[in-house]
Enzyme design. Structure first.
Site, PDB file in Angstrom:
ATOM      1  N   ARG A 164      33.178  47.845  23.091  1.00 20.43           N
ATOM      2  CA  ARG A 164      34.245  47.313  23.969  1.00 20.43           C
ATOM      3  C   ARG A 164      35.441  48.273  24.021  1.00 20.43           C
ATOM      4  O   ARG A 164      36.595  47.842  23.990  1.00 20.43           O
ATOM      5  CB  ARG A 164      34.750  45.954  23.481  1.00 20.43           C
ATOM      6  N   SER A 237      34.887  36.472  26.271  1.00 20.86           N
ATOM      7  CA  SER A 237      35.301  36.494  24.860  1.00 20.86           C
ATOM      8  C   SER A 237      36.788  36.852  24.780  1.00 20.86           C
ATOM      9  O   SER A 237      37.204  37.866  25.344  1.00 20.86           O
ATOM     10  CB  SER A 237      34.515  37.552  24.084  1.00 20.86           C
ATOM     11  N   GLU A 343      40.739  40.706  23.206  1.00 18.40           N
ATOM     12  CA  GLU A 343      39.846  41.564  23.994  1.00 18.40           C
ATOM     13  C   GLU A 343      40.347  41.763  25.423  1.00 18.40           C
ATOM     14  O   GLU A 343      40.443  42.899  25.884  1.00 18.40           O
ATOM     15  CB  GLU A 343      38.418  40.994  23.931  1.00 18.40           C
TER      16      GLU A 343
END
Ligand code: EPU
Length: 348
Positions: A164, A237, A343
């Site tokens: 990520r 998320s 995130e």
């Protein structure tokens, strides 16, 4: 080239999957590179910051909105070339790319189905799911250098992809991504690597079968944006899965067993990473810290299907969402000594 049209005070909430936050002071939709360059030049000459908005599925807009120029990326060309090559404008909805690839029998994206957002966002956070990461099939990323306004294209090594993570995420002021070229595998062999997927489809499954099983798994977790789903207003998320040393993972597992949160050490989810570290499951840590799925704080809360998704029920504010996120972070820190990191991007 279309003319650059600068709009004022454009609400951003409807352009995000969280449906939260205030307006953009200035706003421009860009459908080609010339208009993109004109927008960047306008912002510079007028002395405003500029940010790019794609599908709005990984973005948190503050209640006060954004004081500069929001460039809404709408470059929409897509070209399936021979030999598994696909050239895609940053504004193309991601599922269009996945669909075209799977239909042609080209492998590499079949597990990345059901992810909202636009193609230009995929290299930025190196989108990943069910055993695939987009960086595995990226051939070039087309960029504008914000400083020189020169067009360029970067090889994957220059993008410094991680979990990520990428150079684009770490240096948001450096480039604007306006296109991505993919190199897919034409042999049609799909990826069945993620344990939950392995349980549900054979290794020899077709790309279409893999894709539909992934969609099914995502739907069950409310990770597909569906207008009828009460958990739909989310940014996927909300936290990264923490990557820790194996000694740290052992400590967390032993603590969980000692406190009666897990029957045994083997039941604590942990995944080895290529670097020799261990990825813990943030959703599990959140639940075990005592915040149950479906917990509500006014107009925000946790998804009833997946503890890693913070959701907005409607009529709420970004302030409420961020304060609930702080509460979740503090609970996990208190219980396990692990600091969760947000995130999605906060638009500041
Ligand atoms: N878990 C819980 N409670 C929950 C959710 C998960 O205990 O509410 C446990 C599960 O039992 C499992 C583990 O956590 O043992 C992992 O759960 P899951 O397979 O659902 O995946 P995840 O680690 O929570 C990551 C990605 C998702 C991606 C899935 C599938 C991150 C931050 N998230 O979630 O990506 O779809 O794996 O590959 O890495 C996103 O980034 O927005 C996203 C949805």
């Amino acid at each position: 080239m279309t003319d650059l049209e600068i709009q004022r005070d454009v609400p951003l909430a409807p352009l995000t999957t969280l449906e939260l936050g205030g307006p953009a002071r200035f706003f421009a939709r860009v459908a080609d590179t010339e208009t993109l360059l004109a927008a960047l030049r306008w912002a510079r000459e007028e002395g405003h910051e500029a940010v790019v908005l794609g599908g709005g599925s990984n973005l948190i807009v503050p209640d006060e909105g954004y004081p500069g120029l929001v460039i809404h990326m709408a470059i929409g060309d897509i070209d399936f070339k021979d030999g598994g090559r696909v050239e895609v404008g940053a504004g193309v909805p991601w599922e269009v790319v996945v669909d075209g690839a799977v239909t042609r029998g080209w492998a590499g994206l079949e597990c990345l189905t059901g992810i909202p957002g636009s193609t230009g966002a995929t290299p930025i956070q190196n989108v990943g799911a069910y055993g695939q990461e987009v960086s595995e099939v990226i051939a070039r990323v087309l960029v504008v250098d914000r400083e020189s306004l020169a067009l360029g294209d970067l090889a994957p090594e220059a993008c410094e992809f991680g979990y990520r993570d990428s150079m684009f995420k770490r240096e948001p002021g450096h480039y604007v991504v306006f296109g991505v070229h993919f190199a897919l595998r034409t042999d049609g062999a799909g990826t069945v690597r993620y344990a939950e997927l392995e349980k549900n489809v054979p290794r020899s499954a077709s790309l279409g079968e893999i894709r539909s099983k992934v969609l099914d798994l995502r739907r069950r977790k409310s990770m597909v944006v569906d207008p009828d789903d009460p958990n739909r207003r989310s940014a996927g998320s909300f936290f990264l899965n923490p990557v820790v040393t194996s000694a740290e993972a052992d400590r967390v597992a032993a603590l969980a067993v000692a406190e009666g949160l897990a029957p045994n050490i083997a039941s604590v989810p942990r995944y080895p990473t290529a670097s020799g570290e261990v990825k813990l499951a943030a959703g599990w840590l959140i639940e075990k810290s005592g915040i149950a799925k479906g917990t509500r704080r006014g107009a925000v809360g946790l998804s009833s299907k997946h503890a890693l998704a913070l959701i907005h029920h409607g009529g709420g504010t970004t302030t409420e969402l961020l304060s609930f996120a702080d509460e979740v972070r503090a609970r996990v820190k208190d219980r396990f000594g692990i600091s969760l990191q947000r995130e999605p991007r906060l638009l500041t």
